[in-house]
Design an enzyme around this catalytic site. Structure first.
Site: not given
Length: 829
Positions: A393, A398, A400, A716, A759
């Site tokens: 990510g 978050g 670690t 997209s 989105k």
């Protein structure tokens, strides 16, 4: 002449009894007076024969020989009684089991022989004096002892300058040889020094050399004295070179032994002095302490055996030896590593769920996976395989900190290694002990720090590993992260298999693109999609604001951030998927208030949206605003970035030209291809939209996506571009409250895209009323908060026709009349 021993079959003189020594001494004078046998008219000698395997007495030499067999003893006895000489021969092939006279070497020696005497082992020996070389001519009898006819071989006695020089060189070489060879008595050199015959000197040198059987036969058959002496000199020089090398080696060894003995003596004196002073032998004490530590430590068999072996080597070294530090460090590493120490897992599912929720908001997939693991361990406590998770990510999401929470939930130790920038394989596997300053790799160093064999082990930034000429660290990690191999992990420094199978490995990465496929295949990937605005506000309330207020010295209820203030900080001062910058900006506000409080000044108790700029300065980021009115050629798309969802207007402008298509706004290749596909669809269906086909040849099309400094790519935006193009060519306005996303095909199908959650939330945040999504993306709406779904009208579509019906308004009357006028012929035409 004093006899000397040069053959293994002749016993040393010190092993003979005094009676035999006296007998030999008395026989010596007798042998010198035995005359040579006289030849017959044909020049032949008829003599008893002695045949030995590989021992013979050369002319002019005196010495004892072992007589093998009764025939040899009988021949020697008969010759001694008659006062005649014997012919002595050797065999040609020593390997033959039953030799005959055909196996006898034809060149022998005529010798005087004393009566044989019996040895302590019931063998026979006799003293012989060699006279001259003879050649075997005929065998007259074989029993009871052999009698043969031989021909004496004459030798010349050269006396020229070359011969005299050769004699001097031979004597000089022999002097050095006798000095270095303890097996040859000094009398041999004195004997050679007193002879003037080159042949005699050559034979003396040959017997001093202990020649091989082949060399002996060659010397027997060489009758030329000068040639024989040259060959003997060559062999003696080779033997002398070997003796000199052995003497040099012996001297070095002796010097080393003397030095070691001196050190041992000094150490013994030191021990005595220390003992007298009551200090004891510190080195011995340290060795014993190390050995006791190894015995008391709960080590497996192999590490224990290796440690005791190294302690044994250490005890043989002096305390100041350079190897001492290397060996002690190695033994200390074996003792300090956890081999059997293990923490007990806390398998309480409710406790684990509570810990994960207290420390982290959201991240349902990661939390669910950890709870599944605990549930399986509850049902099967001895489960051997540990999960190897990979958290992927954006920074600040978050990853670690969740690893720390997992360790707390399981009751395990947490250790972390950062792999960012690691390029050397030895960083993972360690260096071999042959290198100065060698140490184990980061894996074992971290296990030592953990102190248990089952910690939660986080390998941070695994996507940032490098490789160069020093090796590929990711290849070394293949063994670490493979449950089928890591039970016997091999570190180059330790060289003992180490069990990593009980370690729970968690890796983190910002992207999967740079992770080698073989390494990625060994890990279970869990994606951290990033937080939406609503989640950031909740995280700020629950975690960030209390932590920053505590760090700034403020009381928990001393100040209050309104939702509008937090929303403004998120939108205008941060641009991220995580909450790292959000916490940083909240911390700035708290620190400024703490300064006001410390200075005794008034400070606001309530932080509003207006007061945010006062503390943080001008905004750093601006949201792309949506259209306020329905316009032609402008459609609102939805985009996904690593920082979350965004609205993305697409503008189309038509100009007179030659049918060129221009796309601007930092558009990637995929997005350009989507624009080409949308234009192709429009041209293929121009009749349905009421657009003249020739118009495409006379019109230049410019497609622009605002925020041109920001790179954009992906499929997209295909639907958005198609709607903007159709709107521009048909003059039908696009509804401003409608946003859309989806990939378009040449046949007008709408295909699914990613990032639907982000989105949809972006559309909700910007006040969009209707969102058009591909029908296959309906499953992704389960991750969207219900509050957003209730405020939006979600329309799933399969084809572009359905999008047109929702997104485009009818053509205005003025535009209809203008289009009709362009098509209807005038009266002048």
């Amino acid at each position: 002449m004093t006899p000397f021993h040069l053959h293994d079959d002749i016993p040393p003189w010190e092993d003979l009894s005094e009676e035999l020594l006296d007998a030999i001494q008395s026989q010596t004078e007798w042998l010198y007076h035995v005359p040579n046998s006289d030849p017959d008219k044909d020049g032949l000698l008829t003599l008893p024969a002695i045949v030995l395997p590989d021992t013979i007495i050369l002319p002019q030499l005196l010495g004892p020989l072992m007589l093998s067999g009764e025939e040899n003893a009988a021949a020697a006895r008969a010759a001694a009684e008659a006062g005649t000489t014997v012919a002595v021969f050797i065999l040609q092939d020593l390997e033959k089991e039953n030799p005959t006279w055909g196996d006898v070497f034809p060149i022998g020696v005529e010798a005087a022989v004393a009566p044989p005497y019996t040895m302590p082992n019931d063998a026979y020996a006799a003293l012989l004096h060699g006279r001259r070389r003879v050649e075997l001519v005929n065998i007259l009898q074989t029993q009871p002892y052999p009698i043969v006819q031989v021909r004496p071989l004459a030798e010349t006695q050269p006396d020229d300058e070359e011969s005299r020089a050769l004699r001097q060189l031979a004597l000089s070489t022999m002097e050095q040889f006798v000095e270095l060879n303890e097996a040859v008595p000094e009398e041999v050199y004195l004997y050679a020094l007193n002879t003037d015959s080159l042949g005699w000197l050559a034979d003396t040198m040959v017997m001093a050399l202990s020649p091989t059987h082949e060399q002996l036969m060659a010397f027997l058959s060489t009758t030329d004295p000068k040639q024989r002496l040259s060959a003997a000199l060559k062999h003696m020089q080779e033997a002398l070179a070997r003796l000199e090398l052995e003497d040099e080696i012996h001297s070095r060894v002796q010097n080393e032994m003397d030095r070691n003995q001196r050190e041992a003596y000094l150490r013994e004196q030191m021990r005595a002095i220390q003992s007298e002073l009551g200090e004891g032998d510190f080195w011995t004490q340290e060795i014993n302490e190390l050995r006791q530590r190894v015995e008391k430590a709960n080590l497996p068999d192999e590490p224990k055996a290796r440690a005791l072996k190294e302690i044994g080597r250490l005890s043989q070294l002096p305390p100041m030896a350079p190897e001492v530090g290397i060996l002690r460090t190695y033994i200390e590493w074996i003792l300090d590593l956890p081999w059997t120490e293990e923490t007990e897992d806390n398998l309480d599912l409710a406790h684990a769920a509570q810990v994960l929720e207290e420390h982290h908001y959201g991240l349902p997939k990661a939390k669910e996976r950890i709870l599944e693991y605990i549930a399986v361990r509850t049902l099967k406590p001895k489960r051997p395989r540990q999960p190897i998770l990979c958290f992927v990510g954006a920074p600040g999401t978050g990853k670690t900190s969740l690893g720390k929470s997992i360790a707390e939930a399981l009751g395990r130790k947490f250790v972390r290694v950062s792999l960012g920038g690691v390029r050397d394989e030895a960083e993972i596997r360690g260096h071999r002990r042959t290198y100065i300053g060698a140490l184990p790799g980061r894996i074992l160093q971290t296990m030592k720090r953990a102190g248990t064999i089952n910690p939660v082990f986080m390998l941070d930034e695994i996507d940032k590993l490098g490789n160069d000429f020093r090796g590929d660290p990711s290849a070394a990690l293949l063994e670490v992260l493979d449950p089928e191999q890591n039970y016997a992990f091999s570190d180059h420094y330790l060289e003992i298999p180490y069990d990593l199978s009980k370690v729970m490995f968690i890796t983190t990465a910002n992207t999967l693109a740079t992770i080698p496929p073989a390494l990625l295949d060994r890990m279970e990937v869990i994606e951290f999609p990033g937080y939406v605005e609503e989640e950031k506000l909740l995280i700020a309330r629950r975690f960030l604001i209390p932590r920053q207020m505590e760090e700034s010295g403020l009381e928990p209820e001393e100040i209050h951030f309104t939702d509008a203030a937090l929303q403004r900080i998120v939108r205008e001062y941060t641009n991220e998927a995580g909450v790292r910058n959000l916490e940083r900006e909240i911390g700035r506000v708290c620190r400024k208030i703490a300064r006001l409080k410390a200075e005794g000044k008034r400070f606001p108790k309530r932080i509003t949206a207006k007061s945010v700029a006062r503390f943080l300065g001008p905004p750093l980021y601006f949201d792309m605003e949506t259209e306020k009115e329905d316009e032609v050629g402008v459609a609102t798309g939805l985009a996904w970035t690593v920082t979350g969802g965004e609205v993305m207007p697409v503008e189309v402008l038509l100009m007179e030209g030659k049918g060129n298509l221009r796309i601007t706004g930092q558009i990637g290749e995929v997005m350009q291809e989507s624009a080409q596909a949308a234009l192709s669809y429009l041209r293929a269906h121009c009749d349905e939209f009421g657009v003249d086909a020739e118009r495409f040849e006379n019109t230049d099309i410019h497609i622009h996506v605002p925020e041109g400094a920001v790179p954009k790519d992906g499929p997209s935006a295909g639907v958005t571009m198609a709607i903007a193009l159709i709107s521009a060519f048909t003059q039908r306005p696009v509804r401003h409250e409608v946003a859309m996303t989806g990939e378009i095909t040449l046949r007008g199908k709408v295909l699914p895209v990613g990032g639907v959650r982000e989105k949809v939330l972006a559309a909700h945040r910007h006040g969009i009323k209707t969102v058009i999504l591909p029908e296959q993306n309906q499953k992704d709406l389960a991750e969207v908060p219900k509050s957003a779904l209730q405020a939006l009208r979600i329309i799933p579509v399969q084809r572009l026709d359905e999008v047109i019906k929702v997104a485009l308004l009818p053509r205005p009357a003025a535009a209809e009349n203008k289009a009709a006028a362009e098509v209807t012929p005038t009266p002048d035409s």
